[in-house]
Scaffold this motif. Structure first.
Motif, PDB file in Angstrom:
ATOM      1  N   PHE A   1     -17.629 -26.326 -48.857  1.00 56.47           N
ATOM      2  CA  PHE A   1     -18.546 -25.210 -48.660  1.00 56.47           C
ATOM      3  C   PHE A   1     -18.661 -24.449 -49.974  1.00 56.47           C
ATOM      4  O   PHE A   1     -17.686 -24.340 -50.721  1.00 56.47           O
ATOM      5  CB  PHE A   1     -18.012 -24.285 -47.557  1.00 56.47           C
ATOM      6  CG  PHE A   1     -19.072 -23.462 -46.883  1.00 56.47           C
ATOM      7  CD1 PHE A   1     -19.782 -23.961 -45.801  1.00 56.47           C
ATOM      8  CD2 PHE A   1     -19.371 -22.191 -47.340  1.00 56.47           C
ATOM      9  CE1 PHE A   1     -20.767 -23.209 -45.189  1.00 56.47           C
ATOM     10  CE2 PHE A   1     -20.357 -21.433 -46.729  1.00 56.47           C
ATOM     11  CZ  PHE A   1     -21.052 -21.950 -45.649  1.00 56.47           C
ATOM     12  N   PRO A   2     -19.830 -23.903 -50.282  1.00 55.81           N
ATOM     13  CA  PRO A   2     -19.979 -23.152 -51.537  1.00 55.81           C
ATOM     14  C   PRO A   2     -19.052 -21.946 -51.597  1.00 55.81           C
ATOM     15  O   PRO A   2     -18.741 -21.325 -50.578  1.00 55.81           O
ATOM     16  CB  PRO A   2     -21.449 -22.712 -51.511  1.00 55.81           C
ATOM     17  CG  PRO A   2     -22.117 -23.639 -50.559  1.00 55.81           C
ATOM     18  CD  PRO A   2     -21.089 -23.997 -49.537  1.00 55.81           C
TER      19      PRO A   2
ATOM     20  N   LEU B   1     -27.741 -17.851 -49.737  1.00 50.52           N
ATOM     21  CA  LEU B   1     -27.212 -19.198 -49.569  1.00 50.52           C
ATOM     22  C   LEU B   1     -28.094 -19.918 -48.570  1.00 50.52           C
ATOM     23  O   LEU B   1     -28.258 -19.473 -47.437  1.00 50.52           O
ATOM     24  CB  LEU B   1     -25.761 -19.146 -49.067  1.00 50.52           C
ATOM     25  CG  LEU B   1     -25.099 -20.481 -48.712  1.00 50.52           C
ATOM     26  CD1 LEU B   1     -25.032 -21.402 -49.924  1.00 50.52           C
ATOM     27  CD2 LEU B   1     -23.701 -20.251 -48.132  1.00 50.52           C
ATOM     28  N   ASP B   2     -28.697 -21.032 -48.998  1.00 49.85           N
ATOM     29  CA  ASP B   2     -29.600 -21.819 -48.168  1.00 49.85           C
ATOM     30  C   ASP B   2     -28.882 -23.109 -47.781  1.00 49.85           C
ATOM     31  O   ASP B   2     -28.692 -24.001 -48.611  1.00 49.85           O
ATOM     32  CB  ASP B   2     -30.883 -22.121 -48.955  1.00 49.85           C
ATOM     33  CG  ASP B   2     -31.907 -22.920 -48.162  1.00 49.85           C
ATOM     34  OD1 ASP B   2     -31.739 -23.072 -46.938  1.00 49.85           O
ATOM     35  OD2 ASP B   2     -32.886 -23.388 -48.780  1.00 49.85           O
ATOM     36  N   LEU B   3     -28.478 -23.200 -46.511  1.00 49.78           N
ATOM     37  CA  LEU B   3     -27.719 -24.351 -46.025  1.00 49.78           C
ATOM     38  C   LEU B   3     -28.669 -25.418 -45.485  1.00 49.78           C
ATOM     39  O   LEU B   3     -29.531 -25.133 -44.662  1.00 49.78           O
ATOM     40  CB  LEU B   3     -26.763 -23.907 -44.915  1.00 49.78           C
ATOM     41  CG  LEU B   3     -25.718 -22.861 -45.317  1.00 49.78           C
ATOM     42  CD1 LEU B   3     -24.904 -22.440 -44.097  1.00 49.78           C
ATOM     43  CD2 LEU B   3     -24.802 -23.394 -46.415  1.00 49.78           C
TER      44      LEU B   3
ATOM     45  N   VAL C   1     -32.193 -20.593 -59.078  1.00 48.60           N
ATOM     46  CA  VAL C   1     -31.639 -21.423 -58.001  1.00 48.60           C
ATOM     47  C   VAL C   1     -30.557 -22.342 -58.559  1.00 48.60           C
ATOM     48  O   VAL C   1     -30.770 -23.049 -59.551  1.00 48.60           O
ATOM     49  CB  VAL C   1     -32.731 -22.291 -57.322  1.00 48.60           C
ATOM     50  CG1 VAL C   1     -32.138 -23.008 -56.106  1.00 48.60           C
ATOM     51  CG2 VAL C   1     -33.935 -21.445 -56.919  1.00 48.60           C
ATOM     52  N   ARG C   2     -29.405 -22.311 -57.918  1.00 46.74           N
ATOM     53  CA  ARG C   2     -28.327 -23.256 -58.215  1.00 46.74           C
ATOM     54  C   ARG C   2     -28.274 -24.279 -57.082  1.00 46.74           C
ATOM     55  O   ARG C   2     -28.226 -23.918 -55.916  1.00 46.74           O
ATOM     56  CB  ARG C   2     -26.989 -22.524 -58.344  1.00 46.74           C
ATOM     57  CG  ARG C   2     -25.836 -23.455 -58.703  1.00 46.74           C
ATOM     58  CD  ARG C   2     -24.555 -22.707 -59.036  1.00 46.74           C
ATOM     59  NE  ARG C   2     -23.970 -22.044 -57.876  1.00 46.74           N
ATOM     60  CZ  ARG C   2     -23.939 -20.731 -57.716  1.00 46.74           C
ATOM     61  NH1 ARG C   2     -24.490 -19.928 -58.612  1.00 46.74           N
ATOM     62  NH2 ARG C   2     -23.375 -20.189 -56.649  1.00 46.74           N
ATOM     63  N   TRP C   3     -28.267 -25.565 -57.434  1.00 47.39           N
ATOM     64  CA  TRP C   3     -28.288 -26.650 -56.447  1.00 47.39           C
ATOM     65  C   TRP C   3     -26.903 -27.259 -56.346  1.00 47.39           C
ATOM     66  O   TRP C   3     -26.328 -27.663 -57.364  1.00 47.39           O
ATOM     67  CB  TRP C   3     -29.315 -27.708 -56.850  1.00 47.39           C
ATOM     68  CG  TRP C   3     -30.674 -27.115 -57.086  1.00 47.39           C
ATOM     69  CD1 TRP C   3     -31.173 -26.626 -58.266  1.00 47.39           C
ATOM     70  CD2 TRP C   3     -31.692 -26.897 -56.106  1.00 47.39           C
ATOM     71  NE1 TRP C   3     -32.422 -26.125 -58.082  1.00 47.39           N
ATOM     72  CE2 TRP C   3     -32.783 -26.276 -56.769  1.00 47.39           C
ATOM     73  CE3 TRP C   3     -31.800 -27.170 -54.738  1.00 47.39           C
ATOM     74  CZ2 TRP C   3     -33.960 -25.930 -56.116  1.00 47.39           C
ATOM     75  CZ3 TRP C   3     -32.969 -26.829 -54.076  1.00 47.39           C
ATOM     76  CH2 TRP C   3     -34.032 -26.217 -54.758  1.00 47.39           C
TER      77      TRP C   3
ATOM     78  N   ALA D   1     -28.570 -23.280 -53.248  1.00 49.14           N
ATOM     79  CA  ALA D   1     -29.207 -24.195 -52.301  1.00 49.14           C
ATOM     80  C   ALA D   1     -28.319 -25.425 -52.132  1.00 49.14           C
ATOM     81  O   ALA D   1     -27.929 -26.061 -53.111  1.00 49.14           O
ATOM     82  CB  ALA D   1     -30.590 -24.599 -52.801  1.00 49.14           C
ATOM     83  N   VAL D   2     -28.031 -25.752 -50.871  1.00 50.74           N
ATOM     84  CA  VAL D   2     -27.031 -26.769 -50.563  1.00 50.74           C
ATOM     85  C   VAL D   2     -27.625 -27.841 -49.660  1.00 50.74           C
ATOM     86  O   VAL D   2     -28.327 -27.533 -48.693  1.00 50.74           O
ATOM     87  CB  VAL D   2     -25.820 -26.116 -49.852  1.00 50.74           C
ATOM     88  CG1 VAL D   2     -24.829 -27.165 -49.387  1.00 50.74           C
ATOM     89  CG2 VAL D   2     -25.156 -25.104 -50.762  1.00 50.74           C
TER      90      VAL D   2
END
Length: 217
Positions: A106-107, A49-51, A95-97, A71-72
């Protein structure tokens, strides 16, 4: 991404970051944050998870190295650019955006790596970043890692800071996370000084904090 704090606060985070990315066709270098690469390159790939993913360089680097990435970012334009770069890099399927104002949503899910690289914002309310990082820790899967990198202060070329802004230490981040020592282990807690360049390309210095904590399996 490396969100430098150099502007007075506007009305909202979404407004600020949408305007920030609209100002130029490309903001960041396209290279992954060195601290992420240094800390993660030896890990076996899993879910990440990329915040605050910005234009997606970290997410793309992770995907190229076998990770499945969520990716958020708060800025729709940043996410659009990230998805385009991922297609160009041949990792679009990895990658899911997702667009989130992390103070409000929040994811879903748990992740082997949760990365918060330079998650600074001049429009964050008091305590907002702490709350986001606590949610980030809660999203770490058993055996997984929370990696938090942040600036330790203004860069050397800023003699008069444009606003009053507190850059938290690793100790302050740890205290705010309030992790159970029986379930978490601090693997790295360090202040790193590095060479950097100012907006005109002139050499300078910058200090960053890195904190890596692992949840028990």
């Amino acid at each position: 991404m490396d969100h430098d704090v150099t502007n007075p606060a506007p009305a909202s985070g979404e407004q600020f970051w949408d305007e920030f990315y609209a100002a130029e066709e490309r903001i960041w270098s396209g290279n992954a944050n060195p601290l992420l690469v240094q800390e993660v390159e030896a890990f076996p790939p899993g879910t990440a998870l990329d915040l605050g993913c910005g234009e997606g360089a970290d997410a793309i680097w992770l995907a190229r190295n076998g990770w499945r990435v969520t990716a958020v970012d708060i800025a729709g334009e940043a996410l659009r650019r990230g998805a385009e770069h991922a297609r160009e890099a041949g990792v679009a399927d990895a990658v899911r955006w997702e667009r989130h104002d992390l103070s409000r949503s929040f994811p879903d899910g748990e992740f082997d790596l949760v990365s918060a690289q330079f998650l600074h914002s001049p429009v964050a309310r008091e305590g907002e970043r702490d709350a986001i990082l606590r949610r980030a820790a809660a999203a770490v899967a058993p055996g997984g890692v929370l990696l938090v990198a942040g600036h330790a202060g203004w860069p050397s070329w800023v003699s008069e800071p444009p606003q009053d802004f507190h850059f938290p230490t690793t100790g302050e981040v740890l205290a705010s996370l309030d992790l159970d020592p029986g379930r978490w282990r601090v693997e790295r807690e360090e202040l790193i000084e590095r060479d950097a360049t100012d907006p005109e390309g002139r050499p300078g210095r910058r200090a960053d904090n890195v904190l890596r904590v692992r949840r028990a399996g």
